[in-house]
Write a protein that holds these residues in place. Structure first.
Motif, mmCIF file in Angstrom:
data_model
loop_
_atom_site.group_PDB
_atom_site.id
_atom_site.type_symbol
_atom_site.label_atom_id
_atom_site.label_comp_id
_atom_site.label_asym_id
_atom_site.label_seq_id
_atom_site.Cartn_x
_atom_site.Cartn_y
_atom_site.Cartn_z
ATOM 1 N N ILE A 88 0.402 -13.260 5.036
ATOM 2 C CA ILE A 88 -0.958 -13.396 4.523
ATOM 3 C C ILE A 88 -1.556 -12.039 4.184
ATOM 4 C CG2 ILE A 88 -3.301 -14.161 5.097
ATOM 5 C CD1 ILE A 88 -2.012 -16.359 6.818
ATOM 6 N N LEU A 89 -1.364 -11.065 5.062
ATOM 7 C CA LEU A 89 -1.887 -9.713 4.804
ATOM 8 C C LEU A 89 -1.234 -9.087 3.582
ATOM 9 C CD1 LEU A 89 -2.186 -8.188 8.410
ATOM 10 C CD2 LEU A 89 -4.015 -9.057 6.932
ATOM 11 N N ILE A 90 0.078 -9.280 3.443
ATOM 12 C CA ILE A 90 0.785 -8.710 2.293
ATOM 13 C C ILE A 90 0.342 -9.374 0.999
ATOM 14 C CG2 ILE A 90 3.048 -8.458 1.204
ATOM 15 C CD1 ILE A 90 4.222 -8.189 4.049
ATOM 16 N N ALA A 91 0.191 -10.712 1.036
ATOM 17 C CA ALA A 91 -0.265 -11.432 -0.157
ATOM 18 C C ALA A 91 -1.664 -10.972 -0.580
ATOM 19 C CB ALA A 91 -0.259 -12.936 0.114
ATOM 20 N N LEU A 92 -2.536 -10.800 0.392
ATOM 21 C CA LEU A 92 -3.890 -10.321 0.084
ATOM 22 C C LEU A 92 -3.865 -8.892 -0.444
ATOM 23 C CD1 LEU A 92 -5.876 -11.765 3.138
ATOM 24 C CD2 LEU A 92 -5.860 -12.601 0.777
ATOM 25 N N SER A 93 -2.964 -8.072 0.092
ATOM 26 C CA SER A 93 -2.857 -6.687 -0.389
ATOM 27 C C SER A 93 -2.387 -6.644 -1.832
ATOM 28 C CB SER A 93 -1.900 -5.887 0.503
ATOM 29 O OG SER A 93 -0.549 -6.270 0.286
ATOM 30 N N GLY A 94 -1.479 -7.575 -2.194
ATOM 31 C CA GLY A 94 -1.033 -7.636 -3.581
ATOM 32 C C GLY A 94 -2.172 -7.970 -4.523
ATOM 33 N N VAL A 309 0.836 -6.046 -12.147
ATOM 34 C CA VAL A 309 2.092 -6.081 -11.384
ATOM 35 C C VAL A 309 2.353 -4.733 -10.710
ATOM 36 C CG1 VAL A 309 4.602 -6.268 -11.587
ATOM 37 C CG2 VAL A 309 3.138 -7.926 -12.733
ATOM 38 N N ILE A 310 2.040 -3.646 -11.412
ATOM 39 C CA ILE A 310 2.208 -2.311 -10.811
ATOM 40 C C ILE A 310 1.303 -2.154 -9.593
ATOM 41 C CG2 ILE A 310 1.856 0.166 -11.172
ATOM 42 C CD1 ILE A 310 2.705 -0.274 -14.097
ATOM 43 N N GLY A 311 0.044 -2.569 -9.731
ATOM 44 C CA GLY A 311 -0.877 -2.498 -8.599
ATOM 45 C C GLY A 311 -0.417 -3.364 -7.449
ATOM 46 N N MET A 312 0.104 -4.526 -7.771
ATOM 47 C CA MET A 312 0.632 -5.442 -6.758
ATOM 48 C C MET A 312 1.781 -4.804 -5.987
ATOM 49 S SD MET A 312 2.340 -9.166 -7.498
ATOM 50 C CE MET A 312 0.835 -9.791 -8.252
ATOM 51 N N TYR A 313 2.693 -4.146 -6.708
ATOM 52 C CA TYR A 313 3.854 -3.525 -6.057
ATOM 53 C C TYR A 313 3.420 -2.383 -5.134
ATOM 54 C CZ TYR A 313 8.097 -0.858 -5.296
ATOM 55 O OH TYR A 313 9.122 -0.171 -4.706
ATOM 56 N N ILE A 314 2.525 -1.530 -5.618
ATOM 57 C CA ILE A 314 2.099 -0.371 -4.828
ATOM 58 C C ILE A 314 1.441 -0.804 -3.523
ATOM 59 C CG2 ILE A 314 0.536 1.614 -4.763
ATOM 60 C CD1 ILE A 314 0.959 1.876 -7.807
ATOM 61 N N PHE A 315 0.494 -1.715 -3.624
ATOM 62 C CA PHE A 315 -0.247 -2.129 -2.425
ATOM 63 C C PHE A 315 0.623 -2.941 -1.472
ATOM 64 C CE2 PHE A 315 -4.936 -1.338 -2.827
ATOM 65 C CZ PHE A 315 -4.846 -0.485 -3.907
ATOM 66 N N SER A 316 1.461 -3.828 -2.001
ATOM 67 C CA SER A 316 2.323 -4.626 -1.122
ATOM 68 C C SER A 316 3.376 -3.758 -0.455
ATOM 69 C CB SER A 316 2.993 -5.755 -1.910
ATOM 70 O OG SER A 316 3.884 -5.250 -2.892
ATOM 71 N N PHE A 317 3.836 -2.729 -1.147
ATOM 72 C CA PHE A 317 4.818 -1.812 -0.560
ATOM 73 C C PHE A 317 4.217 -1.067 0.625
ATOM 74 C CE2 PHE A 317 6.404 2.574 -0.300
ATOM 75 C CZ PHE A 317 7.742 2.341 -0.013
ATOM 76 N N ILE A 318 2.988 -0.586 0.445
ATOM 77 C CA ILE A 318 2.327 0.184 1.515
ATOM 78 C C ILE A 318 2.076 -0.714 2.733
ATOM 79 C CG2 ILE A 318 0.205 1.393 2.159
ATOM 80 C CD1 ILE A 318 0.015 2.336 -0.769
ATOM 81 N N VAL A 319 1.496 -1.882 2.508
ATOM 82 C CA VAL A 319 1.193 -2.784 3.626
ATOM 83 C C VAL A 319 2.480 -3.322 4.250
ATOM 84 C CG1 VAL A 319 0.076 -4.951 4.281
ATOM 85 C CG2 VAL A 319 -1.050 -3.397 2.670
ATOM 86 N N ALA A 330 8.283 -8.047 0.590
ATOM 87 C CA ALA A 330 6.847 -7.828 0.422
ATOM 88 C C ALA A 330 6.437 -8.018 -1.036
ATOM 89 C CB ALA A 330 6.456 -6.438 0.914
ATOM 90 N N PHE A 331 7.240 -7.463 -1.948
ATOM 91 C CA PHE A 331 6.924 -7.592 -3.371
ATOM 92 C C PHE A 331 7.093 -9.037 -3.828
ATOM 93 C CE2 PHE A 331 7.993 -6.089 -7.935
ATOM 94 C CZ PHE A 331 6.670 -6.230 -8.303
ATOM 95 N N ALA A 332 8.155 -9.705 -3.353
ATOM 96 C CA ALA A 332 8.382 -11.106 -3.718
ATOM 97 C C ALA A 332 7.224 -11.986 -3.255
ATOM 98 C CB ALA A 332 9.699 -11.597 -3.120
ATOM 99 N N VAL A 333 6.752 -11.738 -2.044
ATOM 100 C CA VAL A 333 5.625 -12.481 -1.494
ATOM 101 C C VAL A 333 4.382 -12.295 -2.358
ATOM 102 C CG1 VAL A 333 3.956 -12.430 0.399
ATOM 103 C CG2 VAL A 333 6.394 -12.668 0.901
ATOM 104 N N SER A 334 4.133 -11.065 -2.779
ATOM 105 C CA SER A 334 2.967 -10.793 -3.626
ATOM 106 C C SER A 334 3.097 -11.436 -5.001
ATOM 107 C CB SER A 334 2.782 -9.279 -3.790
ATOM 108 O OG SER A 334 2.483 -8.671 -2.563
ATOM 109 N N LEU A 335 4.321 -11.478 -5.520
ATOM 110 C CA LEU A 335 4.552 -12.022 -6.854
ATOM 111 C C LEU A 335 4.250 -13.514 -6.954
ATOM 112 C CD1 LEU A 335 7.842 -10.151 -7.805
ATOM 113 C CD2 LEU A 335 5.667 -9.987 -9.040
#
Length: 396
Positions: A88-94, A309-319, A330-335
């Motif tokens: 949930i946290l990773i999805a929200l970060s994306g 998508v770039i913003g999604m990758y950066i934030f999901s990677f960090i979290v 993490a990236f798959a979850v955000s996608l």
């Protein structure tokens, strides 16, 4: 065009998608192939209502969605859902990454109202797309009302292949650890001890097997879906919650208390038809994307998707790194924000099937990748995107 001819054509497309996904070992997802073929069909010889001609009307698709989402809930337990707090946290970060980059870099390249209108559809589904499209139309912004729908239609073209790539890398890594004994799924005991393999859930164990017919499975599944829908209507004057979200939760609860078995749709031999009907309804949305519309809106559409998508990758990677989750998962979850359910379920299963044919290994990969993908899809598409649309619509 006759009903049966329309049916043969659209199912042929779904079959071609499956074949290509199998031949490429899910590097090219079936939903991506089918979307391209449907788009080509609408631009050439398809009648615009080809899906309706087959008999898959919106009201039928809604019924299938209720049953399918409740069925998906049976794949999760209450404990598994609580364990998905990282997801949930990773999805929200994306989603935060999409919003952050589009409202900074995006506003330097595109009009502010364009950014406002594309954000909710980019992190959600058809509901948020329609909210923004209608708001833009009411404000006299006809081209922007179209882009809200086009973003919903086209964002999957970025999400499908990227998700498949990420999940294949994650699945290969986990499978290697599983085979070497370095990792085992948390619920492996439940998978191997036979506790989840009964044809009848414990609440109905005293009923003879001969009465546990497909109709009885559909009856119990439909009853749980109806209760979820009824609760959403009951609380609507005080709190708006999507009935589909409640279907997922009710499916989890019904399985935990022994009212539903795991995957009742499969055991009632209704899963394949349900998926087919729902996928046809989703691809029906491509009929609105004409070549002229795509050419006029090509740059803002793809530009905002790429930035998002770039913003999604950066934030999901960090979290994800902070929470100890691999960058691939993490990236798959955000996608999942780019397509939601059922594409998240289908892509995940395609990847798993491409990596192994061993039932235990499939179960292990499923327990690791499917729950976070399902939970993330509901968090992003079903809940957050609608809330975000309700906030941003006031800025148009």
């Amino acid at each position: 065009m006759s009903q049966m001819l329309a049916f043969v054509i659209v199912v042929l497309i779904l079959f071609i998608g499956d074949v290509i996904a199998t031949r490429t070992k899910a590097w090219v997802p079936s939903v991506f192939v089918c979307a391209i073929l449907f788009l080509f069909g609408y631009w050439t010889f398809f009648p615009s209502n080809i899906v309706e001609i087959t008999g898959i009307l919106p009201i039928v698709a809604t019924l299938l969605m209720y049953l399918l989402i409740t069925n998906m809930g049976t794949l999760l337990s209450v404990r598994e859902l609580m364990n998905q707090w990282k997801t949930i946290l990773i999805a929200l970060s994306g989603i935060l990454g999409i919003v952050a980059l589009l409202f900074t870099i995006g506003t330097l390249l595109f009009d502010f109202k364009t950014v406002v209108i594309v954000v909710p559809p980019l992190v959600g589904g058809i509901v948020s797309s329609l909210i923004m499209s209608e708001a833009a139309k009411a404000a006299g912004l006809m081209s922007l009302s179209i882009i809200a729908i086009l973003i919903y239609v086209m964002q999957g073209f970025a999400g499908y292949p990227l998700t498949s790539i990420m999940l294949k890398k994650e699945g290969s890594r986990i499978l290697s650890k599983y085979r070497s004994g370095e990792w085992s799924p948390p619920n492996e005991a439940a998978q191997t001890d036979g506790s989840d393999n009964h044809d009848i859930p414990w609440m109905f164990r005293k009923i003879p097997d001969k009465y546990n017919t497909s109709y009885f499975k559909f009856l119990r599944l439909g009853l749980v879906s109806f209760l979820a829908y009824g609760l959403s209507v009951l609380i609507n004057p005080f709190l708006t919650i999507s009935p589909f979200v409640l279907c997922l939760l009710f499916g989890i609860i019904a399985t935990s208390i022994g009212f539903l078995e795991r995957q009742p749709l499969q055991k009632a031999n209704g899963f394949g038809f349900t998926i087919m009907g729902l996928m046809l309804f989703i691809f029906d949305g491509l009929k609105n994307a004409t070549p002229e519309m795509l050419l006029d809106l090509l740059w803002p559409m793809f530009g905002t998707i790429i930035i998002g998508v770039i913003g999604m990758y950066i934030f999901s990677f960090i979290v994800g790194k902070t929470l100890g989750v691999s960058k691939e998962l993490a990236f798959a979850v955000s996608l999942t924000a780019l397509y939601g359910f059922p594409a998240d379920y289908i892509i995940t299963n395609e990847v798993i099937n491409s990596l192994t044919t061993d039932p235990k290994e499939r179960d292990a990969l499923t327990s690791h990748m499917l729950p976070p993908m399902l939970v993330a899809g509901f968090i992003t598409v079903t809940i957050v995107s609608v809330i975000l649309a309700g906030i941003l619509v006031g800025l148009i």
